[in-house]
Design an enzyme around this catalytic site. Sequence first.
Site, PDB file in Angstrom:
ATOM      1  N   ALA A  11     123.033  83.608  30.325  1.00 27.36           N
ATOM      2  CA  ALA A  11     121.851  82.846  30.739  1.00 27.36           C
ATOM      3  C   ALA A  11     122.220  81.590  31.506  1.00 27.36           C
ATOM      4  O   ALA A  11     121.536  80.577  31.440  1.00 27.36           O
ATOM      5  CB  ALA A  11     121.034  82.476  29.502  1.00 27.36           C
ATOM      6  N   ARG A  17     115.331  82.029  43.324  1.00 27.00           N
ATOM      7  CA  ARG A  17     114.375  82.892  44.015  1.00 27.00           C
ATOM      8  C   ARG A  17     113.000  82.935  43.334  1.00 27.00           C
ATOM      9  O   ARG A  17     112.019  83.353  43.923  1.00 27.00           O
ATOM     10  CB  ARG A  17     114.944  84.316  44.126  1.00 27.00           C
ATOM     11  CG  ARG A  17     115.852  84.474  45.329  1.00 27.00           C
ATOM     12  CD  ARG A  17     116.209  85.909  45.528  1.00 27.00           C
ATOM     13  NE  ARG A  17     117.107  86.385  44.477  1.00 27.00           N
ATOM     14  CZ  ARG A  17     117.294  87.667  44.192  1.00 27.00           C
ATOM     15  NH1 ARG A  17     116.630  88.595  44.844  1.00 27.00           N
ATOM     16  NH2 ARG A  17     118.133  88.029  43.258  1.00 27.00           N
ATOM     17  N   GLY A 155     125.596  97.175  40.988  1.00 26.36           N
ATOM     18  CA  GLY A 155     126.934  97.769  40.947  1.00 26.36           C
ATOM     19  C   GLY A 155     126.772  99.283  40.859  1.00 26.36           C
ATOM     20  O   GLY A 155     125.917  99.787  40.129  1.00 26.36           O
TER      21      GLY A 155
HETATM   22  C1  UD1 Z   1     125.451  92.339  37.671  1.00 26.71           C
HETATM   23  C2  UD1 Z   1     126.544  93.389  37.620  1.00 26.71           C
HETATM   24  C3  UD1 Z   1     126.082  94.601  38.413  1.00 26.71           C
HETATM   25  C4  UD1 Z   1     124.773  95.112  37.849  1.00 26.71           C
HETATM   26  C5  UD1 Z   1     123.732  94.013  37.830  1.00 26.71           C
HETATM   27  C6  UD1 Z   1     122.515  94.468  37.093  1.00 26.71           C
HETATM   28  C7  UD1 Z   1     128.606  92.108  37.558  1.00 26.71           C
HETATM   29  C8  UD1 Z   1     129.810  91.708  38.328  1.00 26.71           C
HETATM   30  N1  UD1 Z   1     127.735  92.851  38.212  1.00 26.71           N
HETATM   31  O1  UD1 Z   1     125.336  91.944  39.016  1.00 26.71           O
HETATM   32  O2  UD1 Z   1     127.060  95.606  38.333  1.00 26.71           O
HETATM   33  O3  UD1 Z   1     124.316  96.196  38.608  1.00 26.71           O
HETATM   34  O4  UD1 Z   1     124.237  92.852  37.146  1.00 26.71           O
HETATM   35  O5  UD1 Z   1     121.488  93.533  37.214  1.00 26.71           O
HETATM   36  O6  UD1 Z   1     128.520  91.802  36.404  1.00 26.71           O
HETATM   37  N2  UD1 Z   1     125.642  84.997  34.834  1.00 26.71           N
HETATM   38  C9  UD1 Z   1     126.210  83.945  34.152  1.00 26.71           C
HETATM   39  N3  UD1 Z   1     127.325  83.375  34.675  1.00 26.71           N
HETATM   40  C10 UD1 Z   1     127.883  83.794  35.830  1.00 26.71           C
HETATM   41  C11 UD1 Z   1     127.285  84.851  36.516  1.00 26.71           C
HETATM   42  C12 UD1 Z   1     126.165  85.442  35.993  1.00 26.71           C
HETATM   43  O7  UD1 Z   1     125.735  83.550  33.097  1.00 26.71           O
HETATM   44  O8  UD1 Z   1     128.885  83.213  36.219  1.00 26.71           O
HETATM   45  C13 UD1 Z   1     124.459  85.628  34.263  1.00 26.71           C
HETATM   46  C14 UD1 Z   1     123.242  85.518  35.154  1.00 26.71           C
HETATM   47  O9  UD1 Z   1     122.482  84.372  34.830  1.00 26.71           O
HETATM   48  C15 UD1 Z   1     122.493  86.795  34.818  1.00 26.71           C
HETATM   49  C16 UD1 Z   1     123.600  87.775  34.462  1.00 26.71           C
HETATM   50  O10 UD1 Z   1     124.724  87.006  34.156  1.00 26.71           O
HETATM   51  O11 UD1 Z   1     121.657  86.628  33.695  1.00 26.71           O
HETATM   52  C17 UD1 Z   1     123.930  88.746  35.597  1.00 26.71           C
HETATM   53  O12 UD1 Z   1     124.385  88.000  36.689  1.00 26.71           O
HETATM   54  P1  UD1 Z   1     123.954  88.283  38.172  1.00 26.71           P
HETATM   55  O13 UD1 Z   1     124.494  87.248  39.051  1.00 26.71           O
HETATM   56  O14 UD1 Z   1     122.492  88.561  38.223  1.00 26.71           O
HETATM   57  O15 UD1 Z   1     124.765  89.623  38.435  1.00 26.71           O
HETATM   58  P2  UD1 Z   1     124.457  90.683  39.525  1.00 26.71           P
HETATM   59  O16 UD1 Z   1     125.049  90.256  40.798  1.00 26.71           O
HETATM   60  O17 UD1 Z   1     123.026  91.040  39.507  1.00 26.71           O
END
Ligand code: UD1
Length: 466
Positions: A11, A17, A155
């Site tokens: 989170a 967006r 992914g």
């Molecule tokens: C991720 C997956 C992708 C999947 C998708 C589904 C990875 C590398 N990719 O991509 O394979 O299809 O979710 O929705 O995991 N977050 C953090 N810290 C970070 C990055 C993200 O807490 O450093 C949290 C975000 O707030 C979010 C979740 O992790 O709740 C997913 O991150 P997001 O950046 O949405 O990943 P996607 O690029 O969508």
Amino acid sequence: MSDSFGAVILAAGQGTRLKLGVAKPLAPILGQKLVDFPMATAFSFFKNTGCDGSLTLVTGHEKEKVESHASLVCKKNGNTVNFAFQEKQLGTADALRAYFSDVKEAANFDYTIVLCADTPLLRAEDINKLYSFIKEKDLLGAAATFIEPKPTGYGRIVRGDHGFHIVEEKDADTETRAICEVNSGVYVLKTSFVLEHLNSIDSNNKSGEFYLTDLFKNDYKVGALCFDDKDIFLGVNTLEQLEISEKILRQRNMVNLRSEGVRFIDSASTYVDSTSVGEGTLIYPNVFIDNNSKVGKNVILEPGVILKNSVIEDGVHIKAYSHFEDSVVRINAVVGPYARLRPGTDVGEESKIGNFVEIKKSKLDKGVKVSHLSYVGDAEIGEESNIGCGFITCNYDGANKHKTIIGKGSFIGSDSQTVAPVTIGDNCFVASSSTVTNDMPDGSFAISRNKQTTKNDLAKRFLKSK
Ligand code: UD1
Ligand code: MG
């Protein structure tokens, strides 16, 4: 011995967006916040499996606000939550590292469940499916996947002769981009497996991020379970997705209420966020009930009724287009049409509130009638008193509010006013068109109006000739 679970909700993201001006986990949905849903899902998974479980939120953007909200919600529901802090969003694997470094007990749980703050539709039963899958196949890790005809942004699940791996959109070639099986971002993982590999994940990819998806490699003993229902993984990144998710959650709630005996004339145009509506209740279209309201059994809510933080007891009939805020309506009362109950109103058992009546911060005892066109503010009205049409409590002197107290069994004639503070006793009678400025003892009669003068044949002087 049963398994133990450490569930972690990622989170830390910002959610720009959504354009809501709040961190994404705090986006409003169904009268709650986005993050409340995965939290509830995790706790109900622990409860359903009867296993030992602990929940952690990895926070980043607006850490303080997210944490204080999550703590409050958990406390209210008798749960506890841990927090881990990810200072910079370096990727999902980095978020998980923050979890293991900040929450010492995390390493001790048999399994680690990874959820995202922005997927509110996922249910405990869905996690259970993934958990059963990992147990059945004796895997080290399992990813939930689904088929998405427009897979952009996800992914991709690249299945080979043995095993599979996940390729992120940015790193995928044209052939891989054409794959429609995608990663949901929801995982159940053996904790020992995560700890073995987490620190060796690098950021050698197009985004320069540490991908948690790198835990899934062809030669690891991992599995991908493809779910038929892709709705459960719907992520909230835009206001459109927020609207769609909220609609699905609300519809789920109403389907559930229906199975418990609540009848909807047309649930598609009814908006019930509350989970507390009793059996035998009938709800017409365009009724809005917020998540903090409670409705009893055998209630009728006619079209256009709006309930905010209000309690409607059994057998109440609320007629069309009535509006309630922070109010209570007791057993078998009838209210409306077109009534407005403002904060602090308590309408007694079997009372009757009619059309165009506004009530504020007032307590009406059993069987009180305020049938037409009145304003009752800062008042107490005793049992079985009858308030005539067009009555007004003059409660405000421009600076302060004052009380009107009316006893039991009194009759207040139409078009009367009370200039508060004033007390009218039990069994009193106020003649219509009176302005009551002085207290009335029990059993007294008051009349305060000018004597009528009638002059024969004088009307023509005032009637304009054509
Ligand atoms: C991720 C997956 C992708 C999947 C998708 C589904 C990875 C590398 N990719 O991509 O394979 O299809 O979710 O929705 O995991 N977050 C953090 N810290 C970070 C990055 C993200 O807490 O450093 C949290 C975000 O707030 C979010 C979740 O992790 O709740 C997913 O991150 P997001 O950046 O949405 O990943 P996607 O690029 O969508
Ligand atoms: Mg995402």
